[in-house]
Design a protein around this motif. Sequence first.
Motif, PDB file in Angstrom:
ATOM      1  N   LEU A 102      -0.854   3.694   4.001  1.00 10.67           N
ATOM      2  CA  LEU A 102      -0.661   3.304   4.480  1.00 10.67           C
ATOM      3  C   LEU A 102      -1.792   3.019   5.540  1.00 10.67           C
ATOM      4  CD1 LEU A 102       2.785   2.889   4.395  1.00 10.67           C
ATOM      5  CD2 LEU A 102       1.680   1.055   3.620  1.00 10.67           C
ATOM      6  N   ALA A 103      -2.858   3.856   5.663  1.00 13.89           N
ATOM      7  CA  ALA A 103      -3.329   3.759   6.848  1.00 13.89           C
ATOM      8  C   ALA A 103      -4.661   2.415   6.901  1.00 13.89           C
ATOM      9  CB  ALA A 103      -4.420   4.695   7.391  1.00 13.89           C
ATOM     10  N   ALA A 104      -5.011   2.476   5.701  1.00 16.41           N
ATOM     11  CA  ALA A 104      -5.876   1.352   4.882  1.00 16.41           C
ATOM     12  C   ALA A 104      -5.791  -0.397   5.366  1.00 16.41           C
ATOM     13  CB  ALA A 104      -6.323   1.981   3.593  1.00 16.41           C
ATOM     14  N   GLY A 105      -4.350   0.073   4.747  1.00 18.40           N
ATOM     15  CA  GLY A 105      -3.443  -2.149   4.953  1.00 18.40           C
ATOM     16  C   GLY A 105      -2.301  -1.753   4.059  1.00 18.40           C
ATOM     17  N   ASP A 106      -1.636  -2.975   4.059  1.00 21.81           N
ATOM     18  CA  ASP A 106      -0.234  -3.059   3.683  1.00 21.81           C
ATOM     19  C   ASP A 106      -0.427  -2.421   2.071  1.00 21.81           C
ATOM     20  OD1 ASP A 106      -0.697  -3.230   6.494  1.00 21.81           O
ATOM     21  OD2 ASP A 106      -0.079  -5.642   6.975  1.00 21.81           O
ATOM     22  N   LEU A 107       1.241  -2.287   1.954  1.00 24.77           N
ATOM     23  CA  LEU A 107       1.283  -2.210   0.484  1.00 24.77           C
ATOM     24  C   LEU A 107       2.363  -2.773  -0.129  1.00 24.77           C
ATOM     25  CD1 LEU A 107      -1.067   0.552   0.297  1.00 24.77           C
ATOM     26  CD2 LEU A 107      -1.824  -1.134  -0.775  1.00 24.77           C
ATOM     27  N   ARG A 108       2.629  -2.385  -1.064  1.00 33.19           N
ATOM     28  CA  ARG A 108       4.205  -2.781  -2.261  1.00 33.19           C
ATOM     29  C   ARG A 108       5.101  -1.929  -2.103  1.00 33.19           C
ATOM     30  NH1 ARG A 108       1.871  -8.506  -4.410  1.00 33.19           N
ATOM     31  NH2 ARG A 108       1.030  -7.243  -4.975  1.00 33.19           N
ATOM     32  N   VAL A 109       5.718  -1.685  -2.314  1.00 30.57           N
ATOM     33  CA  VAL A 109       6.295  -0.329  -2.849  1.00 30.57           C
ATOM     34  C   VAL A 109       5.839   0.483  -4.354  1.00 30.57           C
ATOM     35  CG1 VAL A 109       8.390   0.966  -4.234  1.00 30.57           C
ATOM     36  CG2 VAL A 109       8.669  -0.334  -2.255  1.00 30.57           C
ATOM     37  N   ARG A 110       5.756  -0.787  -5.319  1.00 31.79           N
ATOM     38  CA  ARG A 110       5.144  -0.052  -6.700  1.00 31.79           C
ATOM     39  C   ARG A 110       3.519  -0.061  -6.457  1.00 31.79           C
ATOM     40  NH1 ARG A 110       6.071  -5.970  -6.611  1.00 31.79           N
ATOM     41  NH2 ARG A 110       3.860  -6.948  -7.179  1.00 31.79           N
ATOM     42  N   GLU A 111       2.616  -0.179  -5.226  1.00 28.12           N
ATOM     43  CA  GLU A 111       1.638  -0.096  -5.410  1.00 28.12           C
ATOM     44  C   GLU A 111       1.685   1.601  -4.931  1.00 28.12           C
ATOM     45  OE1 GLU A 111      -0.341  -4.250  -4.197  1.00 28.12           O
ATOM     46  OE2 GLU A 111       0.449  -3.458  -2.594  1.00 28.12           O
ATOM     47  N   LEU A 112       2.503   1.936  -3.479  1.00 22.97           N
ATOM     48  CA  LEU A 112       2.643   2.685  -3.441  1.00 22.97           C
ATOM     49  C   LEU A 112       2.789   4.030  -4.264  1.00 22.97           C
ATOM     50  CD1 LEU A 112       4.045   2.971  -0.081  1.00 22.97           C
ATOM     51  CD2 LEU A 112       1.732   3.407  -0.097  1.00 22.97           C
ATOM     52  N   ILE A 113       3.765   3.691  -4.924  1.00 23.26           N
ATOM     53  CA  ILE A 113       3.989   4.383  -6.654  1.00 23.26           C
ATOM     54  C   ILE A 113       3.015   4.991  -7.202  1.00 23.26           C
ATOM     55  CG2 ILE A 113       5.622   5.204  -8.433  1.00 23.26           C
ATOM     56  CD1 ILE A 113       7.715   3.368  -7.398  1.00 23.26           C
ATOM     57  N   GLU A 114       2.082   3.405  -7.225  1.00 22.11           N
ATOM     58  CA  GLU A 114       0.582   3.936  -7.915  1.00 22.11           C
ATOM     59  C   GLU A 114      -0.231   4.913  -7.917  1.00 22.11           C
ATOM     60  OE1 GLU A 114      -2.814   1.307 -10.900  1.00 22.11           O
ATOM     61  OE2 GLU A 114      -0.669   0.250 -10.157  1.00 22.11           O
ATOM     62  N   LEU A 115      -0.366   4.955  -6.649  1.00 19.89           N
ATOM     63  CA  LEU A 115      -0.809   5.221  -5.433  1.00 19.89           C
ATOM     64  C   LEU A 115      -0.729   6.650  -5.736  1.00 19.89           C
ATOM     65  CD1 LEU A 115      -2.134   2.661  -2.939  1.00 19.89           C
ATOM     66  CD2 LEU A 115      -3.591   3.888  -4.849  1.00 19.89           C
ATOM     67  N   VAL A 116       0.649   7.768  -5.541  1.00 21.73           N
ATOM     68  CA  VAL A 116       0.679   8.142  -4.841  1.00 21.73           C
ATOM     69  C   VAL A 116       1.629   9.500  -6.220  1.00 21.73           C
ATOM     70  CG1 VAL A 116       1.230   8.259  -1.907  1.00 21.73           C
ATOM     71  CG2 VAL A 116       3.052   8.059  -4.146  1.00 21.73           C
TER      72      VAL A 116
END
Length: 262
Positions: free
Chosen positions: A21-35
């Motif tokens: 999230l330090a880079a920019g704003d994200l949705r839950v589904r995007e965070l799920i994929e990233l982490v």
Amino acid sequence: MVPPFLRLAAHPLRWRLLTELAAGDLRVRELIELVQAPQNLVSYHLRLLRDGGLVTATRSSSDRRDSYYRLDLDRCALALAATGAAVHPALRPAAPPASPPGGAGRSRPAPPRAGRSRPAVLFACSGNSARSPIAEALLRHHAGGRVTVTSAGSRPGPHLHPRAVGVLREEYGIDVSGRRPRHLDAVRGRRFDYVITLCDRVREVCPDFGAQARRVHWSTPDPAAAAAGESADAVFGRVAADLDRRVRHLLPVLDQIPEYRP
């Protein structure tokens, strides 16, 4: 007693969420994929970060069923400073120099390395009449000529919003009265290091600017759509101040972009 920030940030998954999230704003589904974690776990740790005041959530203006999560970098900086001071008073950072009244002060980014090309940034929103030209003007102002910056819109209007022109002039000493909105098509083919979308709708339609362009989203409300009972001056001032904070946090990131020679 362990400082609250340390308790929150020390968990490996919460640390991953903070860094994404330090880079920019994200949705839950995007965070799920990233982490690479289940939705229930991501949602649980996001709730703890929200309860701790480090993360906020806003409804998407493109799809009201979606929310964008955002890291409060200013609050993180204060929390980190308090954590250091809790270890030893000598670790308390020195107070930053005061900005001149009106927000017109210019930050001092690190000078560019010899032979290095300037980082290039594009800000995009729908009309290119308020959010993106404000961000463009603020980054150009603070970067002092060491960043190439422009802005464009998916459906540009005929002119800048008068309050966008006014808030930049009155609060930051920047004159953009001669600027006209431009279409995203006008900047196709140009090389950008960062493409930053400010509107939830334009994020879905922003063209591809190549593999070297890092896409970042700052979910910023449209100041022209002021809530009932709020003055345009207050809304535009709040949006400009928010973009000013985000631009200042972007400058050290731009310093880290590797040298590029065409």
